[in-house]
Design an enzyme around this catalytic site. Structure first.
Site, PDB file in Angstrom:
ATOM      1  N   PHE A  17       9.347  -7.295 -15.717  1.00 26.43           N
ATOM      2  CA  PHE A  17       7.993  -7.093 -15.317  1.00 26.43           C
ATOM      3  C   PHE A  17       7.199  -5.824 -15.855  1.00 26.43           C
ATOM      4  CE2 PHE A  17       9.853  -5.035 -11.661  1.00 26.43           C
ATOM      5  CZ  PHE A  17       9.220  -3.860 -11.764  1.00 26.43           C
ATOM      6  N   ASN A  28      -1.633  -5.055  -7.236  1.00 28.48           N
ATOM      7  CA  ASN A  28      -1.528  -4.616  -5.473  1.00 28.48           C
ATOM      8  C   ASN A  28      -2.253  -3.254  -5.488  1.00 28.48           C
ATOM      9  OD1 ASN A  28       0.290  -2.710  -6.799  1.00 28.48           O
ATOM     10  ND2 ASN A  28       2.034  -3.478  -5.804  1.00 28.48           N
ATOM     11  N   GLU A  38       5.427  13.110  -9.795  1.00 27.74           N
ATOM     12  CA  GLU A  38       4.201  12.460 -10.194  1.00 27.74           C
ATOM     13  C   GLU A  38       3.205  13.254 -10.268  1.00 27.74           C
ATOM     14  OE1 GLU A  38       5.822   7.937  -8.598  1.00 27.74           O
ATOM     15  OE2 GLU A  38       4.360   8.858  -7.423  1.00 27.74           O
ATOM     16  N   HIS A  51      -1.195   2.701  -5.948  1.00 28.10           N
ATOM     17  CA  HIS A  51       0.227   3.284  -6.136  1.00 28.10           C
ATOM     18  C   HIS A  51       0.338   4.455  -4.926  1.00 28.10           C
ATOM     19  CE1 HIS A  51       3.796   5.349  -7.797  1.00 28.10           C
ATOM     20  NE2 HIS A  51       3.222   6.321  -7.393  1.00 28.10           N
ATOM     21  N   LYS A  55      -5.245   1.490  -8.662  1.00 28.17           N
ATOM     22  CA  LYS A  55      -4.941   0.949  -9.986  1.00 28.17           C
ATOM     23  C   LYS A  55      -6.220   0.114 -10.274  1.00 28.17           C
ATOM     24  CE  LYS A  55      -0.026   0.296  -8.655  1.00 28.17           C
ATOM     25  NZ  LYS A  55       0.863  -0.777  -8.405  1.00 28.17           N
ATOM     26  N   TYR A  77       6.137   5.359 -14.677  1.00 25.58           N
ATOM     27  CA  TYR A  77       6.978   4.231 -14.228  1.00 25.58           C
ATOM     28  C   TYR A  77       8.346   4.376 -15.099  1.00 25.58           C
ATOM     29  CZ  TYR A  77       3.421   1.782 -11.814  1.00 25.58           C
ATOM     30  OH  TYR A  77       2.148   1.415 -10.868  1.00 25.58           O
TER      31      TYR A  77
HETATM   32  P1  DAT Z   1       5.597   0.359  -5.219  1.00 26.51           P
HETATM   33  O1  DAT Z   1       4.445   0.346  -5.776  1.00 26.51           O
HETATM   34  O2  DAT Z   1       5.409  -0.556  -3.729  1.00 26.51           O
HETATM   35  O3  DAT Z   1       6.376   1.648  -4.791  1.00 26.51           O
HETATM   36  P2  DAT Z   1       7.606  -0.393  -6.955  1.00 26.51           P
HETATM   37  O4  DAT Z   1       7.936   1.018  -7.175  1.00 26.51           O
HETATM   38  O5  DAT Z   1       9.259  -1.106  -6.554  1.00 26.51           O
HETATM   39  O6  DAT Z   1       6.684  -0.508  -5.660  1.00 26.51           O
HETATM   40  O7  DAT Z   1       7.175  -1.162  -8.325  1.00 26.51           O
HETATM   41  C1  DAT Z   1       6.073  -0.513  -8.982  1.00 26.51           C
HETATM   42  C2  DAT Z   1       5.007  -1.379  -9.201  1.00 26.51           C
HETATM   43  O8  DAT Z   1       5.604  -2.547 -10.183  1.00 26.51           O
HETATM   44  C3  DAT Z   1       4.516  -2.306  -8.144  1.00 26.51           C
HETATM   45  O9  DAT Z   1       3.438  -1.736  -7.262  1.00 26.51           O
HETATM   46  C4  DAT Z   1       4.269  -3.509  -8.710  1.00 26.51           C
HETATM   47  C5  DAT Z   1       4.931  -3.771  -9.783  1.00 26.51           C
HETATM   48  N1  DAT Z   1       6.249  -4.667  -9.440  1.00 26.51           N
HETATM   49  C6  DAT Z   1       7.364  -4.218  -8.764  1.00 26.51           C
HETATM   50  N2  DAT Z   1       8.190  -5.392  -8.730  1.00 26.51           N
HETATM   51  C7  DAT Z   1       7.608  -6.329  -9.281  1.00 26.51           C
HETATM   52  C8  DAT Z   1       7.860  -7.672  -9.460  1.00 26.51           C
HETATM   53  N3  DAT Z   1       9.027  -8.245  -9.023  1.00 26.51           N
HETATM   54  N4  DAT Z   1       7.072  -8.456 -10.386  1.00 26.51           N
HETATM   55  C9  DAT Z   1       5.943  -7.953 -10.702  1.00 26.51           C
HETATM   56  N5  DAT Z   1       5.513  -6.720 -10.416  1.00 26.51           N
HETATM   57  C10 DAT Z   1       6.231  -5.735 -10.028  1.00 26.51           C
HETATM   58 MG    MG Z   2       7.141   2.880  -6.462  1.00 25.59          MG
END
Ligand code: DAT
Ligand code: MG
Length: 149
Positions: A57, A112, A126, A115, A9, A49
Site C-alpha cells: 500500500f 484516515n 518523528e 497520524h 493528513k 513512513y
Molecule cells: P496508524 O496510522 O494507525 O499508526 P500504521 O502505522 O499501521 O497505522 O499505517 C500507517 C498508515 O498507512 C495508516 O494510517 C494508513 C496506511 N495503511 C496502513 N495499512 C494499510 C492498508 N492495509 N491499506 C492501505 N493503507 C494502509
Molecule cells: Mg503508525
C-alpha cells in the site's frame, strides 16, 4: 512532560477538520507546543513512513500524503501518546469506535484523516524528522492546576 507528533493528513485539511481535531485535544487538556501547515517533501515522507516503504500500500499512501498540505503538530501531556492514540482510534476507520477521530470523521483506511505516533520512541523519532528543537514552544497552560493533581 511526554510528547507526541500528530499530523492532520491532506483529506483532513481538505475537509476542513483541522479546527475540530485541534479542539478535541485542547479540550482534553493536552498542550500544543508546535504547529506547521506544510506539503511534505518526498524525503521526509520516506523517513516518516520508513517502516512501511516495502508494503504494497505504500505507493498509494505516499501519493495521498503528498497530494496536498498537512497540518503537523507536537503535543505535550502526561501519557500523551496513549491518550492521543485512543482519541484517534483504529487505523481502519470502519473499525474505529464512535467518539474517536477516525470513527467520527472517516470511512477508508487509505484516507484516515490523522497520524499519531504509536510509542514514546516513535514520537521522539518523528518529532526530530519534522521539527527543529527551537520550534517547540515552552509555556504553561493557565489551567494546568485544574488538569493535573
Ligand atoms: P496508524 O496510522 O494507525 O499508526 P500504521 O502505522 O499501521 O497505522 O499505517 C500507517 C498508515 O498507512 C495508516 O494510517 C494508513 C496506511 N495503511 C496502513 N495499512 C494499510 C492498508 N492495509 N491499506 C492501505 N493503507 C494502509
Ligand atoms: Mg503508525
Amino acid at each position: 512532560m511526554d510528547r507526541t507528533f500528530l499530523m492532520v493528513k491532506p483529506d483532513g485539511v481538505q475537509r476542513s477538520l483541522v479546527g475540530d481535531i485541534i479542539a478535541r485535544f485542547e479540550k482534553k487538556g493536552l498542550k500544543m507546543v508546535a504547529g506547521r501547515f506544510e506539503r511534505l517533501p518526498e524525503e521526509r515522507v520516506m523517513q516518516h513512513y520508513a517502516e512501511h516503504v516495502a508494503k504494497p500500500f505504500f505507493p498509494g499512501l505516499k501519493a495521498y500524503i503528498m497530494s496536498g498540505p498537512c497540518f503537523l503538530m507536537v503535543w505535550e501531556g502526561k501519557d500523551v501518546v496513549a491518550i492521543t492514540r485512543a482519541m484517534i482510534g483504529a487505523t481502519n476507520p470502519r473499525e474505529a469506535a464512535p467518539g474517536t477521530i477516525r470513527g467520527d470523521f472517516a470511512l477508508e483506511i487509505g484516507m484516515n484523516v490523522i497520524h499519531g505516533s504509536d510509542s514514546d520512541a516513535t514520537a521522539e523519532r518523528e518529532i526530530a524528522i519534522h521539527f527543529q528543537p527551537d520550534e517547540l514552544a515552552e509555556y504553561r497552560r493557565i489551567d494546568e492546576p485544574f488538569l493535573y493533581e
